[in-house]
Design a protein around this motif. Structure first.
Motif, short mmCIF file in Angstrom:
data_model
loop_
_atom_site.label_atom_id
_atom_site.label_comp_id
_atom_site.label_asym_id
_atom_site.label_seq_id
_atom_site.Cartn_x
_atom_site.Cartn_y
_atom_site.Cartn_z
N TRP A 45 -6.40 -3.83 0.50
CA TRP A 45 -5.06 -3.68 1.07
C TRP A 45 -4.05 -3.49 -0.07
CZ3 TRP A 45 -3.91 -3.97 6.39
CH2 TRP A 45 -4.98 -4.31 7.21
N GLU A 47 -1.16 -2.17 0.19
CA GLU A 47 0.14 -2.48 0.79
C GLU A 47 -0.12 -3.18 2.12
OE1 GLU A 47 1.98 1.28 1.32
OE2 GLU A 47 1.95 1.79 -0.81
N GLU A 48 0.90 -3.81 2.65
CA GLU A 48 0.75 -4.59 3.88
C GLU A 48 0.21 -3.78 5.05
OE1 GLU A 48 3.50 -7.26 6.89
OE2 GLU A 48 4.22 -6.92 4.86
N LYS A 49 0.61 -2.51 5.15
CA LYS A 49 0.21 -1.68 6.29
C LYS A 49 -0.83 -0.63 5.94
CE LYS A 49 4.58 -2.30 8.77
NZ LYS A 49 5.74 -1.64 9.38
N THR A 50 -1.39 -0.70 4.76
CA THR A 50 -2.37 0.29 4.31
C THR A 50 -3.66 -0.41 3.90
OG1 THR A 50 -0.58 1.66 3.44
CG2 THR A 50 -2.79 2.16 2.67
#
Length: 194
Positions: A45, A47-50
Motif C-alpha cells: 500500500w 498510499e491509503e487508496k492504492t
C-alpha cells in the motif's frame, strides 16, 4: 555504462527489499479478476487508496526486483532492475514448467495439482526471458501465451521443449483456465506432462 547499470540494479534490489518488508498477505482485486478470489498475495500500500500486488523476482536466491500489478492489471518493474534471468518460482521439486505471467503460473499450478504431478513453475515475466531461461535449462515444458504477434509461440518453439499453446489467438493459459475450468484445463495438459 556497465558500472552505472550495476548501480541501478543494486538500488532497484534494495528498493525491492524495502517494498517486500512493507507488504501484507491479503487478497487483491487482480487475483480475483484472474479467477482466484480466495488467493492471498503480497500486497503493498504505497498510499491509503492504492494497493499493488507484488511479485518478487529472483536470480537464483538473490532478489533483483519486483513486478507490481495494480487493481486494473497494469504491470510495472522497478527502474533499473535486472529482468534477464529473473523469475518467480511456484513449487520446489518436480517437472520444470516455464510460463510468462503470474496469473498463468497460478492457473498452471491449479491445473497440474489436479493431475498430482510434482512440479516447479518458473514465472519468467516475458517471452524473451522465458525463451532464454527454458533453453538454458534444457528441460521441462512450456505453457506459452498465444499472442497475436506469435511471440509466445516463437519463444516456446525456440526453447526446444515441448509446449502447450491455448487454441484461441490473443489468449494465455489463464484465459483458457477461466473459460474451461480446472478439470478441462488439467486434461488439456495431461499429455504434455507425461
Amino acid at each position: 555504462a556497465a558500472t552505472e547499470r550495476a548501480q541501478q540494479q543494486r538500488k532497484a534490489a534494495e528498493k525491492a527489499q524495502g517494498i517486500l518488508a512493507k507488504c501484507r498477505h491479503e487478497k487483491h482485486a487482480y487475483l480475483d479478476s484472474k479467477g482466484f478470489p480466495d488467493a492471498e498475495g503480497l500486497v503493498y500500500w504505497p498510499e491509503e487508496k492504492t494497493n499493488l500486488l507484488v511479485i518478487p523476482m529472483r536470480v537464483g536466491s538473490h532478489l533483483v526486483g519486483v513486478q507490481t500489478i495494480d487493481v486494473d492489471g497494469g504491470k510495472k518493474f522497478l527502474f533499473g532492475q535486472r529482468c534477464s534471468g529473473a523469475e518467480f518460482r511456484i513449487g520446489s521439486i518436480g517437472l520444470d514448467v516455464w510460463v510468462e505471467g503470474y496469473a498463468t503460473g497460478l492457473s498452471t499450478q491449479a491445473a497440474i495439482a489436479r493431475l498430482k504431478v510434482p512440479h516447479v513453475i518458473h514465472v519468467c515475466f516475458s517471452a524473451g526471458n522465458l525463451e532464454a531461461m527454458a533453453k538454458a535449462a534444457g528441460r521441462g515444458v512450456v505453457i506459452a501465451d498465444n499472442d497475436i504477434s506469435k511471440a509466445g509461440e516463437k519463444a516456446a518453439q525456440s526453447s526446444g521443449l515441448r509446449y502447450f499453446l491455448p487454441p484461441d489467438s490473443g489468449t494465455d493459459f489463464n484465459d483458457f483456465y477461466r473459460a474451461n475450468g480446472s478439470f478441462r484445463a488439467s486434461q488439456a495438459l495431461r499429455s504434455l506432462l507425461r
